[in-house]
Motif scaffolding. Structure first.
Motif, PDB file in Angstrom:
ATOM      1  N   UNK A   1       0.841  -1.194   0.000  1.00  0.00           N
ATOM      2  CA  UNK A   1       0.000   0.000   0.000  1.00  0.00           C
ATOM      3  C   UNK A   1       0.881   1.252   0.000  1.00  0.00           C
ATOM      4  N   UNK A   2       0.438   2.316  -0.665  1.00  0.00           N
ATOM      5  CA  UNK A   2       1.232   3.545  -0.666  1.00  0.00           C
ATOM      6  C   UNK A   2       1.272   4.150   0.725  1.00  0.00           C
ATOM      7  N   UNK A   3       2.377   4.763   1.060  1.00  0.00           N
ATOM      8  CA  UNK A   3       2.535   5.390   2.366  1.00  0.00           C
ATOM      9  C   UNK A   3       1.649   6.621   2.454  1.00  0.00           C
ATOM     10  N   UNK A   4       0.959   6.768   3.615  1.00  0.00           N
ATOM     11  CA  UNK A   4       0.072   7.908   3.823  1.00  0.00           C
ATOM     12  C   UNK A   4       0.869   9.050   4.435  1.00  0.00           C
ATOM     13  N   UNK A   5       1.085  10.094   3.662  1.00  0.00           N
ATOM     14  CA  UNK A   5       1.860  11.238   4.151  1.00  0.00           C
ATOM     15  C   UNK A   5       0.970  12.373   4.639  1.00  0.00           C
ATOM     16  N   UNK A   6      -0.284  12.064   4.861  1.00  0.00           N
ATOM     17  CA  UNK A   6      -1.207  13.096   5.325  1.00  0.00           C
ATOM     18  C   UNK A   6      -0.783  13.595   6.696  1.00  0.00           C
ATOM     19  N   UNK A   7      -0.775  14.914   6.875  1.00  0.00           N
ATOM     20  CA  UNK A   7      -0.393  15.508   8.153  1.00  0.00           C
ATOM     21  C   UNK A   7      -1.433  15.183   9.215  1.00  0.00           C
ATOM     22  N   UNK A   8      -1.020  14.619  10.355  1.00  0.00           N
ATOM     23  CA  UNK A   8      -1.991  14.308  11.416  1.00  0.00           C
ATOM     24  C   UNK A   8      -2.707  15.572  11.893  1.00  0.00           C
ATOM     25  N   UNK A   9      -3.958  15.420  12.278  1.00  0.00           N
ATOM     26  CA  UNK A   9      -4.747  16.560  12.728  1.00  0.00           C
ATOM     27  C   UNK A   9      -4.105  17.223  13.944  1.00  0.00           C
ATOM     28  N   UNK A  10      -3.533  16.447  14.859  1.00  0.00           N
ATOM     29  CA  UNK A  10      -2.943  17.035  16.054  1.00  0.00           C
ATOM     30  C   UNK A  10      -1.733  17.900  15.698  1.00  0.00           C
ATOM     31  N   UNK A  11      -1.013  17.550  14.617  1.00  0.00           N
ATOM     32  CA  UNK A  11       0.097  18.391  14.152  1.00  0.00           C
ATOM     33  C   UNK A  11      -0.439  19.710  13.598  1.00  0.00           C
ATOM     34  N   UNK A  12      -1.548  19.643  12.863  1.00  0.00           N
ATOM     35  CA  UNK A  12      -2.163  20.867  12.346  1.00  0.00           C
ATOM     36  C   UNK A  12      -2.629  21.767  13.495  1.00  0.00           C
ATOM     37  N   UNK A  13      -3.194  21.144  14.538  1.00  0.00           N
ATOM     38  CA  UNK A  13      -3.655  21.909  15.694  1.00  0.00           C
ATOM     39  C   UNK A  13      -2.472  22.594  16.381  1.00  0.00           C
ATOM     40  N   UNK A  14      -1.391  21.859  16.563  1.00  0.00           N
ATOM     41  CA  UNK A  14      -0.211  22.432  17.213  1.00  0.00           C
ATOM     42  C   UNK A  14       0.347  23.614  16.413  1.00  0.00           C
ATOM     43  N   UNK A  15       0.459  23.450  15.112  1.00  0.00           N
ATOM     44  CA  UNK A  15       0.977  24.531  14.268  1.00  0.00           C
ATOM     45  C   UNK A  15       0.073  25.756  14.339  1.00  0.00           C
ATOM     46  N   UNK A  16      -1.259  25.521  14.271  1.00  0.00           N
ATOM     47  CA  UNK A  16      -2.188  26.639  14.310  1.00  0.00           C
ATOM     48  C   UNK A  16      -2.203  27.300  15.689  1.00  0.00           C
ATOM     49  N   UNK A  17      -2.069  26.499  16.749  1.00  0.00           N
ATOM     50  CA  UNK A  17      -2.023  27.059  18.102  1.00  0.00           C
ATOM     51  C   UNK A  17      -0.808  27.967  18.257  1.00  0.00           C
ATOM     52  N   UNK A  18       0.337  27.529  17.730  1.00  0.00           N
ATOM     53  CA  UNK A  18       1.549  28.338  17.823  1.00  0.00           C
ATOM     54  C   UNK A  18       1.369  29.665  17.087  1.00  0.00           C
ATOM     55  N   UNK A  19       0.810  29.607  15.878  1.00  0.00           N
ATOM     56  CA  UNK A  19       0.588  30.821  15.092  1.00  0.00           C
ATOM     57  C   UNK A  19      -0.420  31.737  15.794  1.00  0.00           C
ATOM     58  N   UNK A  20      -1.521  31.140  16.258  1.00  0.00           N
ATOM     59  CA  UNK A  20      -2.599  31.913  16.871  1.00  0.00           C
ATOM     60  C   UNK A  20      -2.135  32.631  18.131  1.00  0.00           C
ATOM     61  N   UNK A  21      -1.545  31.893  19.051  1.00  0.00           N
ATOM     62  CA  UNK A  21      -1.212  32.477  20.347  1.00  0.00           C
ATOM     63  C   UNK A  21       0.061  33.310  20.303  1.00  0.00           C
ATOM     64  N   UNK A  22       0.907  33.070  19.329  1.00  0.00           N
ATOM     65  CA  UNK A  22       2.038  33.966  19.119  1.00  0.00           C
ATOM     66  C   UNK A  22       1.520  35.337  18.691  1.00  0.00           C
ATOM     67  N   UNK A  23       0.448  35.318  17.871  1.00  0.00           N
ATOM     68  CA  UNK A  23      -0.181  36.569  17.473  1.00  0.00           C
ATOM     69  C   UNK A  23      -0.868  37.262  18.628  1.00  0.00           C
ATOM     70  N   UNK A  24      -1.423  36.484  19.570  1.00  0.00           N
ATOM     71  CA  UNK A  24      -2.100  37.069  20.724  1.00  0.00           C
ATOM     72  C   UNK A  24      -1.127  37.827  21.620  1.00  0.00           C
ATOM     73  N   UNK A  25       0.167  37.475  21.561  1.00  0.00           N
ATOM     74  CA  UNK A  25       1.144  38.147  22.405  1.00  0.00           C
ATOM     75  C   UNK A  25       1.426  39.557  21.908  1.00  0.00           C
ATOM     76  N   UNK A  26       0.946  39.870  20.709  1.00  0.00           N
ATOM     77  CA  UNK A  26       1.085  41.211  20.145  1.00  0.00           C
ATOM     78  C   UNK A  26      -0.294  41.814  19.970  1.00  0.00           C
ATOM     79  N   UNK A  27      -0.427  43.104  20.249  1.00  0.00           N
ATOM     80  CA  UNK A  27      -1.714  43.783  20.099  1.00  0.00           C
ATOM     81  C   UNK A  27      -1.999  44.122  18.641  1.00  0.00           C
ATOM     82  N   UNK A  28      -1.021  43.950  17.770  1.00  0.00           N
ATOM     83  CA  UNK A  28      -1.212  44.256  16.344  1.00  0.00           C
ATOM     84  C   UNK A  28      -1.994  43.142  15.656  1.00  0.00           C
ATOM     85  N   UNK A  29      -2.465  43.429  14.458  1.00  0.00           N
ATOM     86  CA  UNK A  29      -3.146  42.440  13.614  1.00  0.00           C
ATOM     87  C   UNK A  29      -4.357  41.819  14.309  1.00  0.00           C
TER      88      UNK A  29
END
Length: 257
Positions: A1-29
């Motif tokens: 069977x071909x290898x599944x390279x789909x990004x796990x949902x928990x990895x997507x959540x972690x990446x988005x959490x980092x982006x989101x809350x890093x932005x929260x540390x700044x009052x801009x944007x």
């Protein structure tokens, strides 16, 4: 069977959490931060126990008393950066995480299986300029210095099909979490993480019921009943003796940055 390279949902959540809350540390944007937060909520809403390779636990006929080898609550650490921390709390049937705070922190709680009841409070003030009323039972003078006025914001139940419970530094920041009808587990995201050296330590509280002025029987029964239910006083207490958290190995996909 071909290898599944789909990004796990928990990895997507972690990446988005980092982006989101890093932005929260700044009052801009401001608008961008709201969009990022909405995207994170959408991702977290979709997570299920199977995505983390966690098998829902069934109620035990004779679970036995809580002890060193049988803690009421366990925690699976997933990842932590200077921006956020993420892991899974697992509660035995009848277990509770006592009323506690998250000073200066944002958070998300998403049930993976089972059901929890969450009671959320807000402190109404951080100073001691208001003299606490008399309490029943009485509060001794040393304890009175740790009493804070608060408001009960909500009491709600969450299950696997529910969206996440959200908290901010000012809203729903204190909460108590109780397992309902059996074992339960939830994904927990906090941003920034607890850090006592940076003023973000966990404090526990006990709800006090007032008597006399502002207490039961001193208000009109109809128009003041709701206020009577919502406003209360919280006493800061040590970590309750019947609560402690053990550790478990996280079995799901690895999260990396």
């Amino acid at each position: 069977m071909p290898r599944d390279n789909k990004t796990p949902l928990i990895q997507k959540i972690a990446k988005q959490a980092h982006i989101t809350f890093q932005g929260f540390q700044s009052e801009a944007n401001g608008d961008n931060n709201l969009d990022r937060h909405s995207e994170l909520v959408s991702l977290v809403t979709a997570i299920r126990a199977a995505d983390l390779k966690i098998v829902p636990r069934k109620p035990q006929a004779n679970p036995g008393p809580a002890g060193p080898q049988n803690p009421p609550v366990t925690y699976m650490h997933i990842c932590e950066t200077e921006v956020f921390s993420m892991g899974v709390f697992l509660l035995r049937a009848g277990a509770s995480i006592p009323l506690h705070d998250h000073p200066g922190m944002n958070g998300m709680l998403k049930v993976l299986y089972g059901k929890v009841s969450v009671r959320c409070f807000d402190k109404l003030e951080d100073n001691l300029s208001v003299t606490p009323p008399e309490f029943d039972p009485p509060v001794s003078p040393p304890e009175t210095a740790s009493v804070r006025r608060a408001v009960l914001r909500s009491v709600a139940e969450y299950s696997e099909s529910s969206g996440p419970c959200l908290l901010t530094p000012l809203r729903d920041n204190l909460h108590q979490i109780d397992a309902v009808e059996g074992p339960t587990a939830f994904l927990d995201i906090l941003a920034p993480p607890y850090n006592p050296d940076d003023g973000r330590d966990c404090h526990y509280y006990k709800v006090l019921h007032t008597v006399g002025e502002g207490g039961a029987g001193s208000r009109g029964r109809e128009e003041d009943e709701e206020k009577e239910m919502e406003e209360t006083w919280l006493l800061e207490v040590p970590q309750p003796e019947d609560f402690w958290c053990g550790g478990e190995t996280y079995p799901g996909p690895t999260v990396s940055f």
